[in-house]
Design a protein around this motif. Structure first.
Motif, PDB file in Angstrom:
ATOM      1  N   MET A   4       0.834  -1.199   0.000  1.00 44.10           N
ATOM      2  CA  MET A   4       0.000   0.000   0.000  1.00 44.10           C
ATOM      3  C   MET A   4       0.869   1.250   0.000  1.00 44.10           C
ATOM      4  O   MET A   4       0.557   2.231  -0.673  1.00 44.10           O
ATOM      5  CB  MET A   4      -0.937  -0.001   1.210  1.00 44.10           C
ATOM      6  CG  MET A   4      -1.823   1.224   1.286  1.00 44.10           C
ATOM      7  SD  MET A   4      -2.936   1.404  -0.115  1.00 44.10           S
ATOM      8  CE  MET A   4      -4.267   0.377   0.396  1.00 44.10           C
ATOM      9  N   MET A   5       1.979   1.210   0.736  1.00 42.41           N
ATOM     10  CA  MET A   5       2.907   2.338   0.764  1.00 42.41           C
ATOM     11  C   MET A   5       3.474   2.595  -0.631  1.00 42.41           C
ATOM     12  O   MET A   5       3.528   3.736  -1.074  1.00 42.41           O
ATOM     13  CB  MET A   5       4.048   2.050   1.751  1.00 42.41           C
ATOM     14  CG  MET A   5       5.083   3.147   1.859  1.00 42.41           C
ATOM     15  SD  MET A   5       6.573   3.002   0.813  1.00 42.41           S
ATOM     16  CE  MET A   5       7.172   1.390   1.132  1.00 42.41           C
ATOM     17  N   VAL A   6       3.865   1.543  -1.328  1.00 37.55           N
ATOM     18  CA  VAL A   6       4.384   1.699  -2.688  1.00 37.55           C
ATOM     19  C   VAL A   6       3.318   2.305  -3.587  1.00 37.55           C
ATOM     20  O   VAL A   6       3.592   3.221  -4.362  1.00 37.55           O
ATOM     21  CB  VAL A   6       4.879   0.341  -3.251  1.00 37.55           C
ATOM     22  CG1 VAL A   6       5.196   0.439  -4.726  1.00 37.55           C
ATOM     23  CG2 VAL A   6       6.084  -0.157  -2.466  1.00 37.55           C
ATOM     24  N   PHE A   7       2.085   1.818  -3.484  1.00 42.11           N
ATOM     25  CA  PHE A   7       0.983   2.344  -4.282  1.00 42.11           C
ATOM     26  C   PHE A   7       0.769   3.833  -4.010  1.00 42.11           C
ATOM     27  O   PHE A   7       0.634   4.636  -4.935  1.00 42.11           O
ATOM     28  CB  PHE A   7      -0.296   1.550  -3.975  1.00 42.11           C
ATOM     29  CG  PHE A   7      -1.524   2.068  -4.660  1.00 42.11           C
ATOM     30  CD1 PHE A   7      -1.706   1.908  -6.030  1.00 42.11           C
ATOM     31  CD2 PHE A   7      -2.502   2.731  -3.938  1.00 42.11           C
ATOM     32  CE1 PHE A   7      -2.839   2.386  -6.663  1.00 42.11           C
ATOM     33  CE2 PHE A   7      -3.640   3.217  -4.554  1.00 42.11           C
ATOM     34  CZ  PHE A   7      -3.807   3.044  -5.922  1.00 42.11           C
ATOM     35  N   MET A   8       0.767   4.213  -2.736  1.00 44.92           N
ATOM     36  CA  MET A   8       0.545   5.613  -2.377  1.00 44.92           C
ATOM     37  C   MET A   8       1.689   6.499  -2.857  1.00 44.92           C
ATOM     38  O   MET A   8       1.465   7.627  -3.306  1.00 44.92           O
ATOM     39  CB  MET A   8       0.333   5.753  -0.869  1.00 44.92           C
ATOM     40  CG  MET A   8      -0.963   5.117  -0.407  1.00 44.92           C
ATOM     41  SD  MET A   8      -1.213   5.240   1.345  1.00 44.92           S
ATOM     42  CE  MET A   8      -1.863   6.904   1.434  1.00 44.92           C
ATOM     43  N   LYS A   9       2.902   5.996  -2.789  1.00 44.86           N
ATOM     44  CA  LYS A   9       4.042   6.771  -3.285  1.00 44.86           C
ATOM     45  C   LYS A   9       3.965   6.950  -4.799  1.00 44.86           C
ATOM     46  O   LYS A   9       4.328   8.003  -5.324  1.00 44.86           O
ATOM     47  CB  LYS A   9       5.359   6.111  -2.877  1.00 44.86           C
ATOM     48  CG  LYS A   9       5.696   6.352  -1.422  1.00 44.86           C
ATOM     49  CD  LYS A   9       7.101   5.900  -1.092  1.00 44.86           C
ATOM     50  CE  LYS A   9       7.450   6.357   0.305  1.00 44.86           C
ATOM     51  NZ  LYS A   9       8.853   6.207   0.621  1.00 44.86           N
ATOM     52  N   CYS A  10       3.472   5.933  -5.500  1.00 44.18           N
ATOM     53  CA  CYS A  10       3.289   6.063  -6.957  1.00 44.18           C
ATOM     54  C   CYS A  10       2.233   7.115  -7.287  1.00 44.18           C
ATOM     55  O   CYS A  10       2.273   7.715  -8.364  1.00 44.18           O
ATOM     56  CB  CYS A  10       2.906   4.720  -7.565  1.00 44.18           C
ATOM     57  SG  CYS A  10       4.260   3.540  -7.632  1.00 44.18           S
ATOM     58  N   LEU A  11       1.306   7.348  -6.375  1.00 39.63           N
ATOM     59  CA  LEU A  11       0.293   8.388  -6.572  1.00 39.63           C
ATOM     60  C   LEU A  11       0.820   9.772  -6.195  1.00 39.63           C
ATOM     61  O   LEU A  11       0.132  10.765  -6.367  1.00 39.63           O
ATOM     62  CB  LEU A  11      -0.957   8.081  -5.740  1.00 39.63           C
ATOM     63  CG  LEU A  11      -1.771   6.862  -6.160  1.00 39.63           C
ATOM     64  CD1 LEU A  11      -2.919   6.623  -5.186  1.00 39.63           C
ATOM     65  CD2 LEU A  11      -2.311   7.028  -7.577  1.00 39.63           C
ATOM     66  N   GLY A  12       2.038   9.818  -5.611  1.00 39.16           N
ATOM     67  CA  GLY A  12       2.650  11.096  -5.275  1.00 39.16           C
ATOM     68  C   GLY A  12       2.572  11.505  -3.818  1.00 39.16           C
ATOM     69  O   GLY A  12       2.905  12.638  -3.475  1.00 39.16           O
TER      70      GLY A  12
END
Length: 170
Positions: A4-12
């Motif tokens: 989830m952290m990786v996903f959120m970082k990909c969203l900026g």
């Protein structure tokens, strides 16, 4: 939490995953409306009982709405149940009738006591020491918790009888 952290970082967004570190997960979960704290000190959710693992993510994502804490009778139920306290091999779970704002034991250096919060105060040091001596986990309190059982009619019936006829029937 890592994915989830990786996903959120990909969203900026900034995001830091956390499991059992950085902050106490159960108070966060209660505040987020995921469940209530049981006598054994664990989170009890309405659907899964105490059989949950909690992870959290610290982020700068701005939520529009926040969930509110929920109550579905866990502390009232725990007042009369005592099953987790009865089976605890280390006697770490309190048998006091009501939740309090202070622990009833005086053990310096005990972890997670946090006086000032209304809850059942347990001796987590005893629990941890049992795990160390045992060389394995325990989870007796989770396995006997009635909230761990499916919501069938006969479980509700036994709960009602136990509430009306304490003592030997309990």
């Amino acid at each position: 939490s890592y994915q989830m952290m990786v996903f959120m970082k990909c969203l900026g967004y900034k995001a830091i995953p956390s499991n059992n570190d950085v902050g106490l997960s159960i108070p966060y979960a209660v505040k987020a409306g995921l469940g209530e704290i049981g006598r054994h000190g664990l989170l009890i959710t309405y659907k899964y009982g105490p059989r949950v693992r909690i992870a959290k993510i610290y982020t700068d994502f701005d939520f529009v709405e926040y969930d509110k804490p929920v109550e579905f009778g866990v502390q009232e139920f725990c007042k009369r149940c005592l099953r987790c306290a009865d089976v605890c091999p280390s006697n770490a779970i309190t048998k006091s009738m009501n939740p309090t704002y202070e622990p009833e034991f005086n053990d310096e250096g005990n972890w997670f006591v946090n006086p000032g919060v209304k809850k059942y105060y347990n001796n987590h040091k005893k629990c941890f020491n049992f795990w160390v001596e045992n060389g394995n986990g325990c989870s007796s309190c989770i396995s006997v918790c009635p909230y761990n059982k499916p919501d069938f009619w006969h479980h509700r019936l036994v709960d009602k009888i136990s509430a009306l006829l304490p003592g030997p029937v309990h």
